[in-house]
Write a protein that holds these residues in place. Structure first.
Motif, PDB file in Angstrom:
ATOM      1  N   LEU A  26      -4.277  49.304 162.069  1.00  0.00           N
ATOM      2  CA  LEU A  26      -5.454  49.775 162.794  1.00  0.00           C
ATOM      3  C   LEU A  26      -6.721  49.236 162.132  1.00  0.00           C
ATOM      4  CD1 LEU A  26      -4.506  53.519 163.428  1.00  0.00           C
ATOM      5  CD2 LEU A  26      -4.533  51.671 165.102  1.00  0.00           C
ATOM      6  N   ARG A  27      -7.382  48.306 162.797  1.00  0.00           N
ATOM      7  CA  ARG A  27      -8.604  47.737 162.228  1.00  0.00           C
ATOM      8  C   ARG A  27      -9.697  48.788 162.059  1.00  0.00           C
ATOM      9  NH1 ARG A  27      -9.324  42.082 165.662  1.00  0.00           N
ATOM     10  NH2 ARG A  27      -7.366  41.102 164.997  1.00  0.00           N
ATOM     11  N   SER A  28      -9.728  49.740 162.976  1.00  0.00           N
ATOM     12  CA  SER A  28     -10.776  50.762 162.901  1.00  0.00           C
ATOM     13  C   SER A  28     -10.710  51.553 161.603  1.00  0.00           C
ATOM     14  CB  SER A  28     -10.657  51.712 164.096  1.00  0.00           C
ATOM     15  OG  SER A  28      -9.384  52.342 164.112  1.00  0.00           O
ATOM     16  N   THR A  29      -9.503  51.738 161.070  1.00  0.00           N
ATOM     17  CA  THR A  29      -9.357  52.470 159.812  1.00  0.00           C
ATOM     18  C   THR A  29     -10.083  51.749 158.683  1.00  0.00           C
ATOM     19  OG1 THR A  29      -7.217  53.381 160.474  1.00  0.00           O
ATOM     20  CG2 THR A  29      -7.706  53.348 158.120  1.00  0.00           C
ATOM     21  N   TRP A  30      -9.885  50.435 158.607  1.00  0.00           N
ATOM     22  CA  TRP A  30     -10.489  49.666 157.517  1.00  0.00           C
ATOM     23  C   TRP A  30     -11.996  49.547 157.683  1.00  0.00           C
ATOM     24  CZ3 TRP A  30      -7.324  49.806 153.790  1.00  0.00           C
ATOM     25  CH2 TRP A  30      -5.943  49.767 154.032  1.00  0.00           C
ATOM     26  N   TRP A  31     -12.464  49.394 158.928  1.00  0.00           N
ATOM     27  CA  TRP A  31     -13.900  49.353 159.156  1.00  0.00           C
ATOM     28  C   TRP A  31     -14.541  50.694 158.783  1.00  0.00           C
ATOM     29  CZ3 TRP A  31     -16.724  45.248 159.470  1.00  0.00           C
ATOM     30  CH2 TRP A  31     -16.232  44.076 160.024  1.00  0.00           C
ATOM     31  N   THR A  32     -13.881  51.764 159.112  1.00  0.00           N
ATOM     32  CA  THR A  32     -14.401  53.094 158.792  1.00  0.00           C
ATOM     33  C   THR A  32     -14.453  53.310 157.288  1.00  0.00           C
ATOM     34  OG1 THR A  32     -13.486  53.968 160.857  1.00  0.00           O
ATOM     35  CG2 THR A  32     -14.069  55.562 159.145  1.00  0.00           C
ATOM     36  N   ILE A  33     -13.392  52.912 156.596  1.00  0.00           N
ATOM     37  CA  ILE A  33     -13.356  53.052 155.137  1.00  0.00           C
ATOM     38  C   ILE A  33     -14.441  52.210 154.481  1.00  0.00           C
ATOM     39  CG2 ILE A  33     -11.990  52.469 153.097  1.00  0.00           C
ATOM     40  CD1 ILE A  33      -9.510  53.386 154.644  1.00  0.00           C
ATOM     41  N   ALA A  34     -14.608  50.979 154.953  1.00  0.00           N
ATOM     42  CA  ALA A  34     -15.635  50.096 154.388  1.00  0.00           C
ATOM     43  C   ALA A  34     -17.026  50.681 154.608  1.00  0.00           C
ATOM     44  CB  ALA A  34     -15.537  48.706 155.015  1.00  0.00           C
ATOM     45  N   PHE A  35     -17.281  51.186 155.819  1.00  0.00           N
ATOM     46  CA  PHE A  35     -18.579  51.794 156.113  1.00  0.00           C
ATOM     47  C   PHE A  35     -18.828  53.001 155.210  1.00  0.00           C
ATOM     48  CE2 PHE A  35     -20.595  55.393 158.317  1.00  0.00           C
ATOM     49  CZ  PHE A  35     -21.882  54.900 158.449  1.00  0.00           C
ATOM     50  N   ALA A  36     -17.837  53.872 155.087  1.00  0.00           N
ATOM     51  CA  ALA A  36     -17.989  55.072 154.270  1.00  0.00           C
ATOM     52  C   ALA A  36     -18.255  54.708 152.811  1.00  0.00           C
ATOM     53  CB  ALA A  36     -16.747  55.947 154.382  1.00  0.00           C
ATOM     54  N   GLY A  37     -17.493  53.747 152.291  1.00  0.00           N
ATOM     55  CA  GLY A  37     -17.668  53.348 150.895  1.00  0.00           C
ATOM     56  C   GLY A  37     -19.046  52.777 150.623  1.00  0.00           C
ATOM     57  N   LEU A  38     -19.500  51.873 151.487  1.00  0.00           N
ATOM     58  CA  LEU A  38     -20.817  51.254 151.300  1.00  0.00           C
ATOM     59  C   LEU A  38     -21.935  52.280 151.469  1.00  0.00           C
ATOM     60  CD1 LEU A  38     -20.291  47.873 153.189  1.00  0.00           C
ATOM     61  CD2 LEU A  38     -20.515  48.206 150.719  1.00  0.00           C
ATOM     62  N   PHE A  39     -21.762  53.182 152.426  1.00  0.00           N
ATOM     63  CA  PHE A  39     -22.782  54.201 152.678  1.00  0.00           C
ATOM     64  C   PHE A  39     -22.946  55.132 151.486  1.00  0.00           C
ATOM     65  CE2 PHE A  39     -23.823  58.480 154.351  1.00  0.00           C
ATOM     66  CZ  PHE A  39     -25.093  58.208 154.840  1.00  0.00           C
ATOM     67  N   VAL A  40     -21.836  55.617 150.955  1.00  0.00           N
ATOM     68  CA  VAL A  40     -21.905  56.574 149.848  1.00  0.00           C
ATOM     69  C   VAL A  40     -22.399  55.887 148.570  1.00  0.00           C
ATOM     70  CG1 VAL A  40     -20.572  58.132 148.398  1.00  0.00           C
ATOM     71  CG2 VAL A  40     -20.124  58.035 150.838  1.00  0.00           C
ATOM     72  N   THR A  41     -21.868  54.709 148.274  1.00  0.00           N
ATOM     73  CA  THR A  41     -22.291  53.988 147.069  1.00  0.00           C
ATOM     74  C   THR A  41     -23.757  53.587 147.171  1.00  0.00           C
ATOM     75  OG1 THR A  41     -20.042  53.135 146.827  1.00  0.00           O
ATOM     76  CG2 THR A  41     -21.766  52.056 145.545  1.00  0.00           C
ATOM     77  N   GLY A  42     -24.165  53.121 148.358  1.00  0.00           N
ATOM     78  CA  GLY A  42     -25.566  52.764 148.554  1.00  0.00           C
ATOM     79  C   GLY A  42     -26.486  53.962 148.403  1.00  0.00           C
ATOM     80  N   SER A  43     -26.025  55.118 148.864  1.00  0.00           N
ATOM     81  CA  SER A  43     -26.833  56.334 148.734  1.00  0.00           C
ATOM     82  C   SER A  43     -27.007  56.738 147.278  1.00  0.00           C
ATOM     83  CB  SER A  43     -26.174  57.475 149.516  1.00  0.00           C
ATOM     84  OG  SER A  43     -26.107  57.164 150.887  1.00  0.00           O
ATOM     85  N   ALA A  44     -25.970  56.520 146.469  1.00  0.00           N
ATOM     86  CA  ALA A  44     -26.089  56.801 145.032  1.00  0.00           C
ATOM     87  C   ALA A  44     -27.135  55.888 144.401  1.00  0.00           C
ATOM     88  CB  ALA A  44     -24.731  56.609 144.361  1.00  0.00           C
TER      89      ALA A  44
END
Length: 272
Positions: A26-44
């Motif tokens: 499922l490509r959507s799973t990996w896109w979602t994980i990548a978005f979440a990771g970048l969003f949280v790390t960027g927010s830090a």
């Protein structure tokens, strides 16, 4: 002459491998994980930069030995991670019910409980890896920025290991809760709404100024995470009731355990 042999019994390892193939396809799973990771790390990074500027302007007084966990782990962003992990965990099950694939799965593997346990194993492993990367990345990025003001801390600093582990495990805990809700509800919209309400909205109903209400609040995942990343006790004279660290770890363990056990029991007794 042809000899008939009975089909070999499906091993649990085979079920885990099959669920992993479903997940990674499922490509959507990996896109979602990548978005979440970048969003949280960027927010830090953004939170640390704000503190960096305050230190430069002299509006924040801070000792080099201080560790403020919400520089590395901004609460609103980690709540977003909770919601994403819970919803993706739910989709692991709900997508099969909505597409009808669950019927083929149960025909191939009549042991429905084993199927759910395999899904839970893959979900827990995937989101533990994601949580570890995001937690470590958030810490390293934020402390690298604060080191420019000589206020960053090392990974061995008191309070940091517990904060890292609690933040890393937050994602798999929520993903397994979402998986359990997906088995119980089976409908996408209702499952997502229930997941958001259970993980994020329900804890706000309970105040920490009364004992019974505080006890109810302390049983919630988000409250347990907040306590585990908090490196200080209640203010002197405060009327707020604070959860204990062992109690918060217990909450971390019980939520996913209960979710998976209930899911296994329900799927064994209910028609697909």
């Amino acid at each position: 002459m042809t000899t008939l042999t009975s089909p070999s019994r499906v091993r649990f390892g085979d079920l885990v491998a099959a669920e992993w193939i479903k997940t990674r396809s499922l490509r959507s799973t990996w896109w979602t994980i990548a978005f979440a990771g970048l969003f949280v790390t960027g927010s830090a990074a953004v939170a640390a930069l704000a503190d960096y500027r305050n230190l430069a302007a002299g509006t924040t007084v801070r000792r080099p030995a201080d560790f403020l966990p919400f520089d590395a782990y901004p609460q609103p962003r980690y709540m977003t991670l909770m919601l994403i992990a819970g919803c993706v965990g739910a989709v692991t099950v709900v997508s099969e019910y909505s597409s009808g694939l669950i019927r083929a799965t149960t025909v191939a593997v009549p042991a429905r409980g084993s199927v759910i346990l395999a899904k839970a194993t893959v979900t827990a492993a995937l989101w533990t890896a994601v949580g570890t990367v995001v937690s470590s990345g958030s810490f390293l990025v934020s402390q690298a920025i604060l080191n420019e003001r000589h206020t960053g801390v090392s990974i061995t600093h008191p309070g940091v290991p517990r904060t890292l582990v609690a933040s890393a495990l937050l994602a798999p805990v929520c993903a397994l809760v979402g998986l359990g809700l997906g088995v119980l509800i089976r409908h996408s919209a209702a499952t997502m709404a229930t997941c958001a309400f259970t993980l994020l909205m329900l804890p706000t109903v309970f105040s920490q100024s009364r004992r019974w209400s505080a006890d109810a609040n302390h049983t919630m995942v988000v409250a347990a995470w907040q306590r585990l990343v908090q490196n200080w006790g209640p203010e002197p004279g405060s009327r707020m009731f604070t959860a204990t660290v062992p109690g918060s770890w217990t909450v971390y363990a019980l939520w996913p355990l209960i979710a998976v056990v209930v899911a296994v029991l329900v799927v064994r007794k209910r028609d697909v």
